[in-house]
Write a protein that holds these residues in place. Sequence first.
Motif, mmCIF file in Angstrom:
data_model
loop_
_atom_site.group_PDB
_atom_site.id
_atom_site.type_symbol
_atom_site.label_atom_id
_atom_site.label_comp_id
_atom_site.label_asym_id
_atom_site.label_seq_id
_atom_site.Cartn_x
_atom_site.Cartn_y
_atom_site.Cartn_z
ATOM 1 N N GLU A 82 0.693 -1.184 -0.098
ATOM 2 C CA GLU A 82 -0.068 -0.018 0.020
ATOM 3 C C GLU A 82 0.984 1.400 -0.035
ATOM 4 O O GLU A 82 0.425 2.336 0.007
ATOM 5 C CB GLU A 82 -0.861 -0.078 1.191
ATOM 6 N N ALA A 83 2.127 1.033 0.090
ATOM 7 C CA ALA A 83 2.997 2.384 0.137
ATOM 8 C C ALA A 83 2.932 3.031 -1.070
ATOM 9 O O ALA A 83 2.760 4.455 -1.044
ATOM 10 C CB ALA A 83 4.384 1.875 0.574
ATOM 11 N N GLY A 84 2.918 2.564 -2.145
ATOM 12 C CA GLY A 84 2.609 3.316 -3.404
ATOM 13 C C GLY A 84 1.294 4.026 -3.496
ATOM 14 O O GLY A 84 1.234 5.274 -3.695
ATOM 15 N N PRO A 85 0.292 3.363 -3.462
ATOM 16 C CA PRO A 85 -0.917 3.988 -3.541
ATOM 17 C C PRO A 85 -1.348 5.312 -2.322
ATOM 18 O O PRO A 85 -1.803 6.236 -2.615
ATOM 19 C CB PRO A 85 -2.035 2.889 -3.046
ATOM 20 N N ILE A 86 -0.483 5.134 -1.050
ATOM 21 C CA ILE A 86 -0.620 6.109 -0.052
ATOM 22 C C ILE A 86 0.123 7.307 -0.900
ATOM 23 O O ILE A 86 -0.401 8.507 -0.604
ATOM 24 C CB ILE A 86 0.018 5.676 1.358
ATOM 25 N N LEU A 87 1.302 7.116 -1.276
ATOM 26 C CA LEU A 87 2.047 8.177 -1.697
ATOM 27 C C LEU A 87 1.272 8.986 -2.963
ATOM 28 O O LEU A 87 1.160 10.149 -3.134
ATOM 29 C CB LEU A 87 3.550 7.888 -2.053
ATOM 30 N N ALA A 88 0.610 8.106 -3.792
ATOM 31 C CA ALA A 88 -0.087 8.563 -4.678
ATOM 32 C C ALA A 88 -1.203 9.543 -4.371
ATOM 33 O O ALA A 88 -1.395 10.611 -4.986
ATOM 34 C CB ALA A 88 -0.639 7.326 -5.658
ATOM 35 N N ALA A 89 -1.721 9.186 -3.316
ATOM 36 C CA ALA A 89 -3.040 9.914 -2.862
ATOM 37 C C ALA A 89 -2.530 11.074 -2.325
ATOM 38 O O ALA A 89 -3.269 12.061 -2.231
ATOM 39 C CB ALA A 89 -3.624 9.075 -1.593
ATOM 40 N N CYS A 90 -1.117 11.231 -1.979
ATOM 41 C CA CYS A 90 -0.595 12.573 -1.366
ATOM 42 C C CYS A 90 -0.070 13.389 -2.216
ATOM 43 O O CYS A 90 0.527 14.527 -2.246
ATOM 44 C CB CYS A 90 0.554 12.194 -0.273
ATOM 45 N N GLY A 91 -0.111 12.926 -3.601
ATOM 46 C CA GLY A 91 0.146 13.948 -4.797
ATOM 47 C C GLY A 91 1.707 13.710 -5.119
ATOM 48 O O GLY A 91 2.147 14.341 -6.128
ATOM 49 N N PHE A 92 2.288 12.102 -4.777
ATOM 50 C CA PHE A 92 3.661 12.052 -5.215
ATOM 51 C C PHE A 92 3.518 11.456 -6.625
ATOM 52 O O PHE A 92 2.566 10.966 -7.139
ATOM 53 C CB PHE A 92 4.294 11.028 -4.173
ATOM 54 N N HIS A 93 4.599 11.284 -7.272
ATOM 55 C CA HIS A 93 4.729 10.761 -8.773
ATOM 56 C C HIS A 93 5.688 9.219 -8.806
ATOM 57 O O HIS A 93 5.390 8.723 -9.824
ATOM 58 C CB HIS A 93 5.209 11.817 -9.734
ATOM 59 N N TRP A 94 6.600 9.197 -8.062
ATOM 60 C CA TRP A 94 7.456 8.166 -8.015
ATOM 61 C C TRP A 94 7.854 7.580 -6.814
ATOM 62 O O TRP A 94 7.818 8.674 -5.593
ATOM 63 C CB TRP A 94 8.556 8.296 -8.848
#
Length: 267
Positions: free
Chosen positions: A31-43
């Motif tokens: 879930e680390a990636g989806p969590i960062l994506a929800a925060c507006g991160f890109h990679w």
Amino acid sequence: MSARPGTAFRARMRAGELALGSNLRLSRSAEAGPILAACGFHWVMIDFEHSPASPHLAHDIALSAIRAGLLPMARPSGHDPREIAGLLTNGALGLVVPHVDTAAQAEAVARAARFAPRGALSVPGTLAHFGYGTGLAEACAIFNEEVVVTVMIESRTALANVEAIAAVPGVDGLFIGASDLLWDLGLPGRYDAPELQEAVERTGAAAARNGLFAGMGGPRDEGPWRGFLRAGMRMILTENDLSLMMRGARDRRAFFEGALSASAGPA
């Protein structure tokens, strides 16, 4: 969400926009990636140079990141093509390769990251990055277009060779490892040093002249970042997962301690 996060990442770089990322050193959840994506991160960078992570995590974390539209990159421990192949064919769609000091090293890692005819990456039995309905030949061709190869500039030698490194076919970006570079320059921890700003400007200019993007990580204080952004840094490693959690925890602690102090004041 983008099923082609490499394409989306490159579009951001061509437009001069920021691409914000985090280094995963201690995270174990897909879930680390989806969590960062929800925060507006890109990679996101799955770290195998400075992390106790085991390679199987690249599969779970990377594929989950792709489904969330986030570009999953891996930092291998070195330049071994066998390690690079294991990371890329099991989910990662990019590399942040440490300690690339020469053009020959850059050429070797670029070839290790792509299938023939553009490289020497061994073809696996399946490639899950783009779904399970895509044939292997098509998936490998898509992979060659999507994969993002970034090499790290972290030494005096790399700085001296930065123009030659930037001219290597198959290298997409230059990434300054500010912490190691400062140690090599004899300026440990001096993220505000003029020498680092000069190195950033030199690397950014070399990238621009060769049609590459440039990025960096290291500083936690906000002050030096303004100069680095002016010099063209766009692929930004904001912090690692541990420091992000600690920053948020300290902020919450300060808020509640301040709120209690204010509520205990005179009516």
